[in-house]
Write a protein that holds these residues in place. Structure first.
Motif, PDB file in Angstrom:
ATOM      1  N   HIS A  25      90.033  -7.909  43.427  1.00 45.46           N
ATOM      2  CA  HIS A  25      89.217  -8.084  42.226  1.00 45.46           C
ATOM      3  C   HIS A  25      89.864  -9.125  41.307  1.00 45.46           C
ATOM      4  N   LEU A  26      89.065 -10.112  40.900  1.00 46.84           N
ATOM      5  CA  LEU A  26      89.570 -11.206  40.073  1.00 46.84           C
ATOM      6  C   LEU A  26      88.925 -11.181  38.690  1.00 46.84           C
ATOM      7  N   ASP A  27      89.693 -11.612  37.673  1.00 48.71           N
ATOM      8  CA  ASP A  27      89.126 -11.721  36.329  1.00 48.71           C
ATOM      9  C   ASP A  27      88.591 -13.133  36.085  1.00 48.71           C
ATOM     10  N   ASP A  28      88.207 -13.433  34.858  1.00 49.94           N
ATOM     11  CA  ASP A  28      87.617 -14.741  34.519  1.00 49.94           C
ATOM     12  C   ASP A  28      88.567 -15.899  34.795  1.00 49.94           C
ATOM     13  N   ASN A  29      89.860 -15.635  34.768  1.00 49.72           N
ATOM     14  CA  ASN A  29      90.847 -16.696  35.023  1.00 49.72           C
ATOM     15  C   ASN A  29      91.229 -16.828  36.496  1.00 49.72           C
ATOM     16  N   GLY A  30      90.615 -15.976  37.359  1.00 50.74           N
ATOM     17  CA  GLY A  30      90.966 -15.999  38.776  1.00 50.74           C
ATOM     18  C   GLY A  30      92.215 -15.214  39.090  1.00 50.74           C
ATOM     19  N   ASP A  31      92.706 -14.425  38.112  1.00 49.78           N
ATOM     20  CA  ASP A  31      93.894 -13.595  38.352  1.00 49.78           C
ATOM     21  C   ASP A  31      93.496 -12.244  38.935  1.00 49.78           C
ATOM     22  N   VAL A  32      94.360 -11.681  39.763  1.00 55.28           N
ATOM     23  CA  VAL A  32      94.084 -10.393  40.404  1.00 55.28           C
ATOM     24  C   VAL A  32      94.198  -9.263  39.369  1.00 55.28           C
ATOM     25  N   VAL A  33      93.155  -8.412  39.321  1.00 55.78           N
ATOM     26  CA  VAL A  33      93.051  -7.385  38.284  1.00 55.78           C
ATOM     27  C   VAL A  33      93.713  -6.062  38.697  1.00 55.78           C
ATOM     28  N   THR A  34      93.568  -5.693  39.978  1.00 58.91           N
ATOM     29  CA  THR A  34      94.055  -4.378  40.439  1.00 58.91           C
ATOM     30  C   THR A  34      94.902  -4.557  41.700  1.00 58.91           C
ATOM     31  N   PRO A  35      95.634  -3.516  42.104  1.00 59.72           N
ATOM     32  CA  PRO A  35      96.245  -3.575  43.437  1.00 59.72           C
ATOM     33  C   PRO A  35      95.145  -3.666  44.510  1.00 59.72           C
ATOM     34  N   LEU A  36      95.515  -4.073  45.713  1.00 59.34           N
ATOM     35  CA  LEU A  36      94.588  -4.037  46.842  1.00 59.34           C
ATOM     36  C   LEU A  36      94.563  -2.579  47.319  1.00 59.34           C
ATOM     37  N   TRP A  96      83.850   3.794  42.586  1.00 56.65           N
ATOM     38  CA  TRP A  96      84.974   4.559  42.030  1.00 56.65           C
ATOM     39  C   TRP A  96      85.599   3.817  40.843  1.00 56.65           C
ATOM     40  N   LEU A  97      85.822   2.509  41.004  1.00 57.82           N
ATOM     41  CA  LEU A  97      86.417   1.733  39.912  1.00 57.82           C
ATOM     42  C   LEU A  97      85.538   1.768  38.662  1.00 57.82           C
ATOM     43  N   LYS A  98      84.245   1.600  38.868  1.00 59.40           N
ATOM     44  CA  LYS A  98      83.334   1.545  37.715  1.00 59.40           C
ATOM     45  C   LYS A  98      83.318   2.875  36.955  1.00 59.40           C
ATOM     46  N   HIS A  99      83.342   3.992  37.709  1.00 57.64           N
ATOM     47  CA  HIS A  99      83.158   5.295  37.067  1.00 57.64           C
ATOM     48  C   HIS A  99      84.463   6.026  36.763  1.00 57.64           C
ATOM     49  N   PRO A 138      86.710   2.607  34.087  1.00 57.98           N
ATOM     50  CA  PRO A 138      85.751   1.661  33.488  1.00 57.98           C
ATOM     51  C   PRO A 138      86.413   0.500  32.738  1.00 57.98           C
ATOM     52  N   GLU A 139      87.560   0.739  32.096  1.00 61.36           N
ATOM     53  CA  GLU A 139      88.228  -0.336  31.345  1.00 61.36           C
ATOM     54  C   GLU A 139      88.723  -1.432  32.291  1.00 61.36           C
ATOM     55  N   VAL A 140      89.210  -1.000  33.462  1.00 57.40           N
ATOM     56  CA  VAL A 140      89.655  -1.968  34.474  1.00 57.40           C
ATOM     57  C   VAL A 140      88.444  -2.701  35.040  1.00 57.40           C
ATOM     58  N   PHE A 141      87.391  -1.943  35.337  1.00 55.23           N
ATOM     59  CA  PHE A 141      86.190  -2.528  35.953  1.00 55.23           C
ATOM     60  C   PHE A 141      85.600  -3.629  35.065  1.00 55.23           C
ATOM     61  N   LYS A 142      85.645  -3.435  33.751  1.00 58.60           N
ATOM     62  CA  LYS A 142      85.069  -4.427  32.818  1.00 58.60           C
ATOM     63  C   LYS A 142      85.738  -5.789  32.934  1.00 58.60           C
ATOM     64  N   LYS A 143      86.984  -5.814  33.409  1.00 65.04           N
ATOM     65  CA  LYS A 143      87.710  -7.089  33.517  1.00 65.04           C
ATOM     66  C   LYS A 143      87.300  -7.911  34.742  1.00 65.04           C
ATOM     67  N   ILE A 144      86.571  -7.264  35.681  1.00 65.40           N
ATOM     68  CA  ILE A 144      86.291  -7.927  36.967  1.00 65.40           C
ATOM     69  C   ILE A 144      85.174  -8.958  36.829  1.00 65.40           C
ATOM     70  N   ARG A 145      85.486 -10.190  37.244  1.00 58.74           N
ATOM     71  CA  ARG A 145      84.450 -11.232  37.331  1.00 58.74           C
ATOM     72  C   ARG A 145      83.925 -11.346  38.761  1.00 58.74           C
ATOM     73  N   GLU A 182      73.703  -0.452  40.275  1.00 62.88           N
ATOM     74  CA  GLU A 182      75.027  -0.378  39.636  1.00 62.88           C
ATOM     75  C   GLU A 182      75.469  -1.717  39.034  1.00 62.88           C
ATOM     76  N   GLY A 183      74.687  -2.775  39.299  1.00 64.52           N
ATOM     77  CA  GLY A 183      75.030  -4.102  38.771  1.00 64.52           C
ATOM     78  C   GLY A 183      76.122  -4.811  39.559  1.00 64.52           C
ATOM     79  N   PHE A 184      76.410  -4.329  40.761  1.00 61.90           N
ATOM     80  CA  PHE A 184      77.509  -4.922  41.539  1.00 61.90           C
ATOM     81  C   PHE A 184      77.163  -6.311  42.082  1.00 61.90           C
TER      82      PHE A 184
END
Length: 456
Positions: free
Chosen positions: A84-95, A140-143, A146-153, A198-200
């Motif tokens: 999962h990547l954020d707006d800057n292309g950085d990895v948001v969570t562990p794999l 699972w991430l979304k529900h 949720p705070e982590v999920f919001k960072k995902i681009r 779910e907006g995925f």
């Protein structure tokens, strides 16, 4: 300088790098392994940072070589894993590891919301397998976070993330979407309605063909960069491209997976009950697949037999099929093994060894396992008229397994193949413009034909 295609083949344990020439001959390889790290819950996971550093350093080093001229690069990896990547292309969570337990409340809420488990399995070609369904990882991430999920681009399957490391372009492709993710509706040939609900769809990048490549300037060199491919679909590709008639491929290892790339029916409820799922070909067509925990069960039972008869743990490797032993066992044949990783209606409550020697007990074990394998192959075949059968992987050189399988499937032409490069070669073929001919498997895969033994 030799013109070559570079392939990174990323398994859960071994990370491999290959160079193939224009005839798909391996001209260079190197392997590495990394210690796993842990996610925030203490569950083991891939060390993405180390993997990324290794990918870059190996490729940059080979690019500077005066022996090889890299014209293309592609990537084959295990599935069911999102980066999962954020707006800057950085990895948001562990794999997150697909073996990580999934809270049953999350699974229950999913099926309560989107329909019965059985119906979802039929439409998505994916049984309820927790985190092994990568779509459930998103849910699972979304529900649950949720705070982590919001960072995902963007959420990229692992093969496409590795391509992204080299191109900076986020994309999705069919083979990763189609491997037991629960994301795809095989009847609609589109993401399932729950994915949109779910907006995925907003964080899953555009889908491109697996054969897509991106021509780029990389460190001053013009290189064709592939979009990555799921390893099971990659291993199937050389067969699909070089064999004209319909076939079943049984890929054997810890799991024995019978793959039918010619099934054009949706899975039925019976298929799901019999451990069938769908994979996907590079063109989006389903691959009906029947799974059997054969290699794992074999390892467990052979260890027990070796202990029981006080023989070395490698003794089983030397045993060849013996017709007289087989015929003797058949006179009073009934199931005697209690399985640990497989459930059957006929297995006894406990294992009872009725022989005084390892060879007879081993033959009996193999008969029972091959019966299960035959049923699995028939499940994958369904109503399709298929006469060719290919076996690759660990059991392809097990003489007892092959002789018995050839005997019990006398209506099929059985051939074994030997290629430790299966998924890597498939990744190379996926971005190649050259066509394969019928001699490809013979030349590259040590193809051997087997005929049934004569019944005395």
């Amino acid at each position: 300088m030799k013109k070559v295609t570079a392939i990174f083949d990323i398994g859960k344990t071994n990370k491999k790098f290959f160079l193939f020439d224009a005839d798909y001959q391996e001209v260079y390889r190197e392997y590495t392994t990394f210690d796993t790290i842990v996610d925030e819950d203490g569950h083991p996971t891939e060390d993405l940072k180390s993997l990324q550093n290794w990918l870059k350093s190996v490729f940059d080093r080979i690019l500077k070589s005066d022996k090889y001229n890299i014209k293309a690069i592609n990537f084959s990896t295990y599935g069911a894993s999102f980066v999962h990547l954020d707006d800057n292309g950085d990895v948001v969570t562990p794999l997150y590891n697909y073996t990580k337990p999934l809270d049953s409340k999350i699974t229950s809420s999913f099926y309560d919301k989107y329909g019965p488990e059985e119906e979802m399995a039929v439409s998505t070609g994916s049984s309820n397998d927790g985190m092994l369904n990568s779509g459930m990882q998103l849910y699972w991430l979304k529900h649950a976070k949720p705070e982590v999920f919001k960072k995902i681009r963007y959420s990229l399957h692992l093969p496409q993330y590795i391509s992204y490391i080299f191109t900076g372009i986020p994309i999705s492709e069919y083979t990763s979407i189609g491997c037991h993710t629960a994301l795809w509706d095989f009847s609609k040939k589109d993401y399932h309605t729950w994915v949109y609900a779910e907006g995925f769809h907003e964080i899953l990048p555009p889908i491109v063909s697996t054969e897509t490549s991106i021509n780029m300037n990389y460190n001053g060199k013009r290189i064709k960069i592939g979009v990555g491919i799921h390893d099971s679909s990659a291993a199937l590709l050389p067969y699909v491209r070089s064999i004209k008639k319909k076939f079943i491929l049984v890929s054997t290892g810890t799991w024995s997976i019978a793959l039918n790339p010619f099934s054009d029916h949706l899975l039925t409820k019976d298929d799901i009950a019999n451990n069938c799922i769908n994979y996907m070909r590079i063109n989006g067509k389903p691959v009906k697949s029947a799974r059997l925990f054969l290699g794992k069960e074999y390892t467990i039972q052979v260890k027990k037999l070796s202990d029981y008869f006080k023989v070395s743990e490698d003794y089983h490797k030397s045993i060849k099929f013996d017709y007289n032993t087989y015929f003797e066992i058949l006179q009073n044949m009934k199931p005697i093994f209690r399985w640990e990783g497989i459930v059957t209606e006929t297995m006894p409550k406990e294992t009872k060894i009725i022989y005084d020697n390892f060879v007879h007990a081993y033959h009996h074990l193999m008969i029972e396992l091959v019966w299960l394998q035959v049923d699995s192959i028939k499940e994958a075949t369904g109503d399709d008229n298929i006469e060719k059968l290919y076996i690759d992987g660990g059991f392809s050189d097990n003489d007892v397994y092959i002789k018995l399988l050839t005997h019990y499937l006398r209506n099929m032409e059985l051939r074994t193949t030997d290629s430790s490069l299966g998924s890597a070669l498939g990744a190379a073929i996926a971005i190649s413009d050259s066509k394969l001919n019928s001699k490809f498997l013979k030349k590259n895969y040590s193809l051997k034909k087997h005929v049934p033994f004569i019944i005395k």
